[in-house]
Motif scaffolding. Structure first.
Motif, mmCIF file in Angstrom:
data_model
loop_
_atom_site.group_PDB
_atom_site.id
_atom_site.type_symbol
_atom_site.label_atom_id
_atom_site.label_comp_id
_atom_site.label_asym_id
_atom_site.label_seq_id
_atom_site.Cartn_x
_atom_site.Cartn_y
_atom_site.Cartn_z
ATOM 1 N N LYS A 184 0.812 -1.219 0.000
ATOM 2 C CA LYS A 184 0.000 0.000 0.000
ATOM 3 C C LYS A 184 0.844 1.268 0.000
ATOM 4 O O LYS A 184 0.317 2.359 0.200
ATOM 5 C CB LYS A 184 -0.932 -0.015 1.209
ATOM 6 C CG LYS A 184 -1.959 -1.128 1.146
ATOM 7 C CD LYS A 184 -2.895 -1.088 2.327
ATOM 8 C CE LYS A 184 -3.966 -2.157 2.168
ATOM 9 N NZ LYS A 184 -4.803 -2.271 3.366
ATOM 10 N N LYS A 185 2.144 1.111 -0.185
ATOM 11 C CA LYS A 185 3.085 2.238 -0.256
ATOM 12 C C LYS A 185 3.125 3.048 1.035
ATOM 13 O O LYS A 185 3.485 4.228 1.030
ATOM 14 C CB LYS A 185 2.768 3.179 -1.432
ATOM 15 C CG LYS A 185 2.550 2.493 -2.760
ATOM 16 C CD LYS A 185 3.808 1.866 -3.282
ATOM 17 C CE LYS A 185 3.570 1.146 -4.592
ATOM 18 N NZ LYS A 185 4.591 0.164 -4.898
ATOM 19 N N LEU A 186 2.706 2.431 2.139
ATOM 20 C CA LEU A 186 2.723 3.141 3.414
ATOM 21 C C LEU A 186 4.154 3.339 3.904
ATOM 22 O O LEU A 186 4.499 4.382 4.447
ATOM 23 C CB LEU A 186 1.921 2.367 4.464
ATOM 24 C CG LEU A 186 0.438 2.190 4.160
ATOM 25 C CD1 LEU A 186 -0.204 1.201 5.110
ATOM 26 C CD2 LEU A 186 -0.268 3.532 4.260
ATOM 27 N N LEU A 188 6.845 3.607 2.038
ATOM 28 C CA LEU A 188 7.478 4.675 1.260
ATOM 29 C C LEU A 188 6.990 6.039 1.729
ATOM 30 O O LEU A 188 7.749 7.005 1.776
ATOM 31 C CB LEU A 188 7.189 4.481 -0.229
ATOM 32 C CG LEU A 188 7.941 3.323 -0.887
ATOM 33 C CD1 LEU A 188 7.384 3.022 -2.273
ATOM 34 C CD2 LEU A 188 9.426 3.631 -0.982
ATOM 35 N N GLY A 189 5.702 6.094 2.103
ATOM 36 C CA GLY A 189 5.155 7.349 2.633
ATOM 37 C C GLY A 189 5.854 7.742 3.925
ATOM 38 O O GLY A 189 6.223 8.905 4.123
ATOM 39 N N LEU A 190 6.067 6.761 4.793
ATOM 40 C CA LEU A 190 6.741 7.053 6.064
ATOM 41 C C LEU A 190 8.181 7.514 5.836
ATOM 42 O O LEU A 190 8.695 8.357 6.557
ATOM 43 C CB LEU A 190 6.727 5.807 6.963
ATOM 44 C CG LEU A 190 5.361 5.421 7.528
ATOM 45 C CD1 LEU A 190 5.423 4.056 8.199
ATOM 46 C CD2 LEU A 190 4.860 6.460 8.530
ATOM 47 N N LEU A 191 8.795 6.933 4.793
ATOM 48 C CA LEU A 191 10.192 7.303 4.517
ATOM 49 C C LEU A 191 10.320 8.695 3.886
ATOM 50 O O LEU A 191 11.421 9.153 3.617
ATOM 51 C CB LEU A 191 10.857 6.245 3.629
ATOM 52 C CG LEU A 191 11.111 4.900 4.319
ATOM 53 C CD1 LEU A 191 11.639 3.866 3.339
ATOM 54 C CD2 LEU A 191 12.082 5.054 5.484
ATOM 55 N N GLN A 192 9.186 9.351 3.640
ATOM 56 C CA GLN A 192 9.237 10.755 3.191
ATOM 57 C C GLN A 192 9.506 11.688 4.377
ATOM 58 O O GLN A 192 9.843 12.842 4.198
ATOM 59 C CB GLN A 192 7.900 11.170 2.557
ATOM 60 C CG GLN A 192 7.547 10.454 1.280
ATOM 61 C CD GLN A 192 8.479 10.808 0.145
ATOM 62 O OE1 GLN A 192 9.141 9.945 -0.392
ATOM 63 N NE2 GLN A 192 8.569 12.078 -0.196
ATOM 64 N N ARG A 339 14.943 -0.482 -1.777
ATOM 65 C CA ARG A 339 13.495 -0.344 -2.067
ATOM 66 C C ARG A 339 13.007 -1.602 -2.801
ATOM 67 O O ARG A 339 12.306 -1.523 -3.807
ATOM 68 C CB ARG A 339 13.222 0.901 -2.924
ATOM 69 C CG ARG A 339 13.731 2.195 -2.321
ATOM 70 C CD ARG A 339 12.880 2.617 -1.144
ATOM 71 N NE ARG A 339 13.195 3.952 -0.680
ATOM 72 C CZ ARG A 339 13.977 4.237 0.368
ATOM 73 N NH1 ARG A 339 14.535 3.267 1.068
ATOM 74 N NH2 ARG A 339 14.178 5.469 0.732
#
Lengths: 342, 227
Positions: A184-186, A188-192, A339
Motif C-alpha cells: 500500500k506504499k505506506l 514509502l510514505g513514512l520514509l518521506q 526499495r
C-alpha cells in the motif's frame, strides 16, 4: 448461469495461482508426507532402546546376563557418573538410565526424560520381555520410574505452545504486515519523513516482540502455568522473539503482496514448528531439529520450563538466536535501502 | 530551491523506464510532465521522491545529493497517484502521525485541515472518503512539513471534472505561495493555462522541454495525441 459460474471459478483458480496460494496447497501435503515418513519409518536402529548404566553399578546376574544377551534390542552405555547420565538424557543421546533401587530388593529404578513418552514405553516393554524370558512370572525388575521433566501432561506441552505462538507471530503475522505496508506504499510514505530505515526496523521489532510476549503471558494466565526461573525464561523469550520477529520482517521484505507473504510465512512456519515440537517422538526429527533455528528456542524452553535448567547452561542457544536475528535485521535493512519490491 | 538532474536513468526488464535524462528546475516553476502511459513519467517522479533507486545519474536539490535522504526530508513532498494513507485511521490521525514524525507543530495540522476543507472529515476513517477527498488529505499531508518542492504523480487521475478543477486551483495557489511544483498529466489540454513549463516524455525519452505555448505550437502535441 453455469457458464458464468465456471468463468468465475476459473478466474478464482487463476487468482489463487497468481497469489501463490497454490504453492501452499501443494506444500502442505508434501510436508505432511515427509513428516509421516520421518515418524513412521522403523529400522533396526530405531527399535533399539538406549540405556545408560553407571560403571560401578552392580546388577543381579539375571538382569545383567539378560541385558548383555539382548544387544539387538538394547544399546548399553557405561556412564562414569549420574550427572553424565542426566546430560545424555537431556541431549537425547540416551532413552533411560538404570540404577539399583535404594532398598535391598535388587529391583531397578529407571530415570527418563519424560514419563509419558514412547521411549519410556519401549524400555518398559523390552525389560518386561527380558524378564519373562529369564524368570517367568516374578516381581518386576523395574520398580520405579523417575522423570527429569517436572509437572503433568499440560506442562509438558507448554514449550510446544510457546514455540507455536512465537513462530506464528514471527512467520505468519509479521511478514503479512510488512508486505501490506509495502503493497500500500505506506512504508514509502513514512520514509518521506525524517525517519530512517533503522528506526522503522526497530519499531517493527518492538511490535513483533510485544505481540509475542503478550501472547505468551496470556497463555500463562489462561493455563495457570506457574513460572520457573523467571529471569532466564524472560531473557530466552526476548532473544527468541527478537530472532523470529527479525526473521518475519525479512520474509515480509521478500514479498510484494500480503498474499505472497502469508504463503511464504506458512512455508517457513510448519517446517520450523513440527520437527522441533516432534523431536521427542521421532529419532529422525531429533537428528533434523537441531539444524533449525526454532530448535535453538525450543530446547532451552523445555530445559527451563520442565527441567529447571538455567540460561547460563545454554549460551550457544541464545547467542545463536541473537546472531541470527541480527543477520535478518541486516538483510532487511539492505532490502529496504534498495526499495526491494516496493 | 533548485533541482539539477543529470543523466538520471532507470530501465526495467521490459525495457520500459527512463533513458538517461538531464534537466534543471528553478525556484517557483510549475512544470507539467506529459506523455502516454509507460512513457516514464511516474518513474522519473518516483526517482525524484526517492521511491525508486536509479540505475544511474544524480539529482541535486539545492546542492544536496538526493541520496542524502535525511538532509532532504521535509524539503521535497511527493504525492503519489493512489493516496497512501493509513485507511483504518481517521484523517486527523493520519495528519498527526506524519506531523509527529516530521516534528511539525500540531497547529500546522489544524491549519491544513482548515485550508483543505477537511475539518468536517477530521474524525472520518480514510477508507470511508471519496477518492477526491483522499487526494486532498494526501496533498495536505505532503504539505505538513511545508516542502519547497512538491511532486505530484497524476494528481487528478480518476477524479471528476469538479474535483480536477479543485486540485488545479490548489496547485495554482501553492505555486502563488512560492512553491516549486512538478506534476504529471495525461491531458496536455487541461494544463495549458496552468503550467509555466512543459516536459514531454515519450518511450522513456525526454523529447520536449519548453514553454507551454511553444509546445502547443509545435508538431509534437499533434503527433503524440492525434487519433
Amino acid at each position: 448461469m453455469m457458464r458464468n459460474v465456471f468463468i468465475l471459478a476459473f478466474n478464482d483458480l487463476a487468482f489463487a495461482f497468481k497469489n501463490k496460494t497454490f504453492l501452499l496447497v501443494l506444500f502442505i501435503p508434501l510436508f505432511v508426507f515427509v513428516t509421516l515418513n520421518f515418524v513412521d519409518e522403523t529400522g533396526e536402529d530405531t527399535s533399539k532402546v538406549r540405556i545408560g548404566l553407571l560403571a560401578q553399578e552392580t546388577l543381579t546376574p539375571e538382569v545383567s546376563e539378560s541385558i548383555n544377551a539382548a544387544e539387538t534390542y538394547i544399546e548399553l552405555t557405561r556412564l562414569t557418573s549420574s550427572e553424565e547420565g542426566v546430560r545424555l538424557l537431556q541431549e537425547r543421546e540416551l532413552d533411560g538410565v538404570i540404577t539399583s533401587s535404594e532398598d535391598a530388593s535388587g529391583s531397578l529404578v529407571l530415570l527418563v526424560l519424560k514419563r509419558d513418552s514412547i521411549q519410556t514405553l519401549a524400555i518398559m516393554q523390552t525389560f518386561a520381555a527380558l524378564q519373562k524370558t529369564a524368570q517367568g512370572a516374578a516381581p518386576d525388575w523395574i520398580s520405579g520410574i523417575d522423570s527429569l521433566h517436572q509437572g503433568g501432561i499440560q506442562r509438558e506441552t507448554l514449550p510446544t505452545w510457546v514455540l507455536m505462538l512465537v513462530l506464528l507471530i514471527g512467520f505468519v503475522i509479521l511478514p503479512a504486515q510488512v508486505a501490506e505496508e509495502k503493497e500500500k506504499k505506506l512504508l514509502l510514505g513514512l520514509l518521506q519523513t525524517p525517519i530512517n530505515e533503522v528506526q522503522w526496523l526497530l519499531a517493527k521489532l518492538i511490535l513483533g516482540m510485544t505481540l509475542i510476549l503478550t501472547a505468551v503471558l496470556f497463555l500463562h494466565l489462561l493455563g495457570k502455568f506457574g513460572l520457573v526461573h523467571l529471569f532466564d525464561y524472560m531473557a530466552l523469550l526476548l532473544a527468541g522473539s527478537f530472532c523470529f520477529s527479525a526473521f518475519g520482517i525479512f520474509l515480509g521484505f521478500l514479498c510484494r503482496t500480503q498474499a505472497s507473504a502469508r504463503t511464504l510465512g506458512v512455508i517457513f512456519y510448519l517446517p520450523h514448528l513440527l520437527p522441533s515440537a516432534m523431536s521427542d517422538v521421532s529419532e529422525k526429527f531429533t537428528a533434523v531439529a537441531p539444524l533449525l533455528p526454532s530448535y535453538q528456542l525450543y530446547k532451552p524452553l523445555q530445559s527451563i520450563l520442565l527441567e529447571s535448567a538455567s540460561l547460563a547452561d545454554m549460551t550457544f542457544d541464545w547467542i545463536y538466536l541473537i546472531v541470527l536475528g541480527s543477520m535478518m535485521c541486516l538483510f532487511s535493512y539492505v532490502l529496504m535501502k534498495k526499495r526491494w519490491l516496493m | 530551491m533548485q533541482l539539477v538532474v543529470q543523466n538520471l536513468a532507470k530501465l526495467y526488464d521490459d525495457k520500459r523506464g527512463l533513458a538517461p535524462t538531464s534537466f534543471k528546475v528553478d525556484k517557483g516553476e510549475l512544470i507539467a510532465i506529459v506523455g502516454h502511459n509507460g512513457a516514464g513519467k511516474s518513474t522519473l517522479l518516483k526517482m525524484l521522491a526517492s521511491w525508486i533507486v536509479p540505475d544511474d545519474g544524480t539529482v541535486m536539490v539545492d546542492g544536496i545529493d538526493l541520496k542524502n535522504r535525511m538532509a532532504l526530508a521535509g524539503k521535497v513532498g511527493f504525492i503519489p497517484e493512489d493516496p497512501n494513507l493509513f485507511e483504518f485511521f481517521s484523517v486527523e490521525y493520519n495528519l498527526k502521525l506524519f506531523a509527529r514524525l516530521s516534528r511539525t507543530p500540531m497547529s500546522r495540522v489544524e491549519k491544513i485541515l482548515d485550508e483543505f476543507k477537511l475539518l468536517a472529515f477530521r474524525r472520518s476513517k480514510v477508507q470511508t472518503l471519496s477518492k477526491g477527498l483522499k487526494q486532498r488529505v494526501n496533498i495536505g499531508r505532503a504539505l505538513l512539513a511545508d516542502p519547497a518542492l512538491l511532486i505530484l504523480d497524476e494528481p487528478t487521475s480518476g477524479l471528476d471534472f469538479e474535483m480536477t478543477r479543485e486540485i488545479y486551483l490548489l496547485l495554482q495557489s501553492m505555486h502563488a505561495a512560492g512553491k516549486t511544483i512538478i506534476f504529471t498529466s495525461h491531458r496536455p489540454e487541461e494544463i495549458k493555462s496552468l503550467a509555466t513549463r512543459i516536459m514531454v516524455l515519450h518511450k522513456s525519452k525526454l523529447i520536449f522541454d519548453g514553454a507551454p505555448h511553444e509546445y502547443f505550437q509545435s508538431d509534437i502535441h499533434d503527433e503524440l495525441y492525434s487519433l
